[in-house]
Write a protein that holds these residues in place. Structure first.
Motif, short mmCIF file in Angstrom:
data_model
loop_
_atom_site.label_atom_id
_atom_site.label_comp_id
_atom_site.label_asym_id
_atom_site.label_seq_id
_atom_site.Cartn_x
_atom_site.Cartn_y
_atom_site.Cartn_z
N GLY A 1 0.66 173.70 38.56
CA GLY A 1 -0.04 174.81 37.96
C GLY A 1 0.89 175.80 37.31
O GLY A 1 2.11 175.70 37.39
N VAL A 2 0.27 176.74 36.66
CA VAL A 2 1.01 177.77 35.94
C VAL A 2 0.56 179.14 36.43
O VAL A 2 -0.55 179.31 36.94
CB VAL A 2 0.80 177.64 34.42
CG1 VAL A 2 1.39 176.36 33.88
CG2 VAL A 2 -0.67 177.75 34.04
N ALA A 3 1.44 180.10 36.27
CA ALA A 3 1.13 181.47 36.67
C ALA A 3 0.12 182.08 35.72
O ALA A 3 0.15 181.82 34.52
CB ALA A 3 2.41 182.29 36.69
N ASP A 4 -0.77 182.89 36.25
CA ASP A 4 -1.72 183.64 35.44
C ASP A 4 -0.96 184.79 34.79
O ASP A 4 -0.38 185.63 35.49
CB ASP A 4 -2.86 184.16 36.30
CG ASP A 4 -3.90 184.94 35.52
OD1 ASP A 4 -3.79 185.02 34.27
OD2 ASP A 4 -4.82 185.48 36.15
N LEU A 5 -0.97 184.85 33.47
CA LEU A 5 -0.22 185.88 32.76
C LEU A 5 -1.08 187.08 32.37
O LEU A 5 -0.59 187.98 31.70
CB LEU A 5 0.47 185.26 31.53
CG LEU A 5 1.49 184.15 31.87
CD1 LEU A 5 2.02 183.53 30.60
CD2 LEU A 5 2.61 184.70 32.73
N ALA B 1 5.64 177.85 34.95
CA ALA B 1 5.12 176.74 35.75
C ALA B 1 5.87 176.61 37.07
O ALA B 1 7.08 176.82 37.12
CB ALA B 1 5.24 175.45 34.96
N ARG B 2 5.13 176.23 38.11
CA ARG B 2 5.74 175.93 39.41
C ARG B 2 6.55 174.65 39.30
O ARG B 2 6.10 173.69 38.68
CB ARG B 2 4.68 175.77 40.48
CG ARG B 2 4.26 177.10 41.05
CD ARG B 2 3.24 176.90 42.12
NE ARG B 2 2.05 177.52 41.53
CZ ARG B 2 0.82 177.22 41.77
NH1 ARG B 2 0.52 176.30 42.61
NH2 ARG B 2 -0.16 177.83 41.17
N GLN C 1 9.28 185.12 39.49
CA GLN C 1 8.96 184.57 40.81
C GLN C 1 9.72 183.26 41.03
O GLN C 1 9.66 182.34 40.20
CB GLN C 1 7.46 184.34 40.89
CG GLN C 1 6.94 184.07 42.27
CD GLN C 1 5.43 184.00 42.23
OE1 GLN C 1 4.85 183.17 41.54
NE2 GLN C 1 4.79 184.89 42.97
N GLN C 2 10.43 183.17 42.15
CA GLN C 2 11.23 181.98 42.43
C GLN C 2 10.35 180.73 42.49
O GLN C 2 9.17 180.80 42.78
CB GLN C 2 11.98 182.16 43.75
CG GLN C 2 13.11 183.14 43.62
CD GLN C 2 14.08 183.05 44.79
OE1 GLN C 2 13.94 182.23 45.69
NE2 GLN C 2 15.09 183.90 44.76
N GLY C 3 10.99 179.59 42.22
CA GLY C 3 10.29 178.31 42.27
C GLY C 3 9.53 177.98 41.00
O GLY C 3 8.71 177.07 40.98
N VAL D 1 -3.23 174.79 24.99
CA VAL D 1 -3.69 176.00 25.68
C VAL D 1 -4.63 175.63 26.82
O VAL D 1 -4.51 176.18 27.92
CB VAL D 1 -4.33 177.00 24.68
CG1 VAL D 1 -5.06 178.11 25.40
CG2 VAL D 1 -3.26 177.56 23.74
N SER D 2 -5.51 174.68 26.61
CA SER D 2 -6.40 174.28 27.70
C SER D 2 -5.64 173.54 28.80
O SER D 2 -6.11 173.45 29.92
CB SER D 2 -7.57 173.44 27.18
OG SER D 2 -7.10 172.18 26.75
N GLY D 3 -4.44 173.05 28.48
CA GLY D 3 -3.61 172.36 29.46
C GLY D 3 -2.68 173.28 30.23
O GLY D 3 -1.86 172.82 31.02
N GLY D 4 -2.77 174.59 30.02
CA GLY D 4 -1.98 175.53 30.80
C GLY D 4 -1.06 176.44 30.02
O GLY D 4 -0.55 177.41 30.56
N PHE D 5 -0.83 176.13 28.75
CA PHE D 5 0.00 177.02 27.94
C PHE D 5 -0.82 178.22 27.48
O PHE D 5 -2.05 178.17 27.47
CB PHE D 5 0.57 176.28 26.73
CG PHE D 5 1.72 175.38 27.07
CD1 PHE D 5 3.02 175.84 27.01
CD2 PHE D 5 1.50 174.07 27.45
CE1 PHE D 5 4.09 175.03 27.34
CE2 PHE D 5 2.56 173.23 27.78
CZ PHE D 5 3.85 173.71 27.72
N THR D 6 -0.12 179.28 27.10
CA THR D 6 -0.76 180.51 26.63
C THR D 6 -0.13 180.92 25.31
O THR D 6 1.09 180.78 25.15
CB THR D 6 -0.54 181.65 27.65
OG1 THR D 6 -1.12 181.26 28.90
CG2 THR D 6 -1.16 182.95 27.20
N VAL D 7 -0.93 181.42 24.38
CA VAL D 7 -0.37 182.01 23.18
C VAL D 7 0.20 183.36 23.59
O VAL D 7 -0.53 184.25 24.02
CB VAL D 7 -1.43 182.16 22.06
CG1 VAL D 7 -0.85 182.91 20.88
CG2 VAL D 7 -1.95 180.79 21.64
#
Length: 189
Positions: free
Chosen positions: A94-98, A87-88, A111-113, A67-73
């Motif tokens: 980076g990862v998108a803010d959910l 993820a881009r 979102q593309q890409g 989770v601290s590395g970018g994953f989300t529960v």
């Protein structure tokens, strides 16, 4: 299964399972309780990626590190835990803010890409399973991710198998021996 709602279609999928004998909430708690030190394959992969540098995170829950590395529960219930990220694929990292409702934001993200990756741990009928799914948001990303998948599929699967076995060991430590392990199930589509 909530994973089906969050990522009903995918480009890549992999599944693994082990036999367990405990109530689903205890099984999911064991999954969440797996420590960094319980997943040695991940240590080796991280060491290779960081040119041998060691990080002492042995007592840290593995899920916290992810989770601290970018994953989300994305979802947590008595019988299922779903973790994910959008993820881009290029032009930065980076990862998108959910946001405040990560499950719905993840499901609707297009979102593309980017590629969306989600994996779950699900306990049902004496079995703990994990399934990883990946969906790219456009054809160019799908082609790029295909090459990446060829490199990470094996180590990613090994990490999830170790995570399952570590959760099983935690359950055995609490309640004694469990049924023999079922063979790992791998199914890519």
């Amino acid at each position: 299964m909530e994973l089906d709602r969050l990522l009903p279609a995918w480009d890549h999928r992999e599944r693994h399972r082990v036999a367990v004998r405990a109530p689903a909430p205890e099984v999911i708690a064991a999954v969440e309780g797996v420590r960094w030190r319980d997943v040695p394959v991940f240590h080796a992969i991280m060491r290779l990626g960081s040119l041998g540098a060691k990080r002492d995170q042995s007592e840290r829950p593995f899920l916290d590190a992810m989770v601290s590395g970018g994953f989300t529960v994305l979802h947590r219930s008595a019988d299922e835990l779903v973790i994910g990220a959008a993820a881009r694929s290029s032009g930065g990292t980076g990862v998108a803010d959910l946001g405040d409702e990560p499950g719905n934001a993840f499901r609707d993200f297009d979102q593309q890409g980017h590629y969306k990756v989600a994996f779950n741990f699900h306990c049902t009928a004496g079995e703990l399973s994990t399934e990883t799914r990946v969906l790219s948001t456009d054809p160019a990303t799908r082609r790029r991710f295909q090459r990446y998948w060829l490199m990470i599929r094996l180590p990613s699967g090994m990490i999830r198998q170790e995570w399952l076995r570590a959760a099983r060991r935690r359950l055995e430590a609490a309640s004694g021996p469990l049924p023999p392990e079922s063979p790992s199930l791998r199914k890519d589509e």
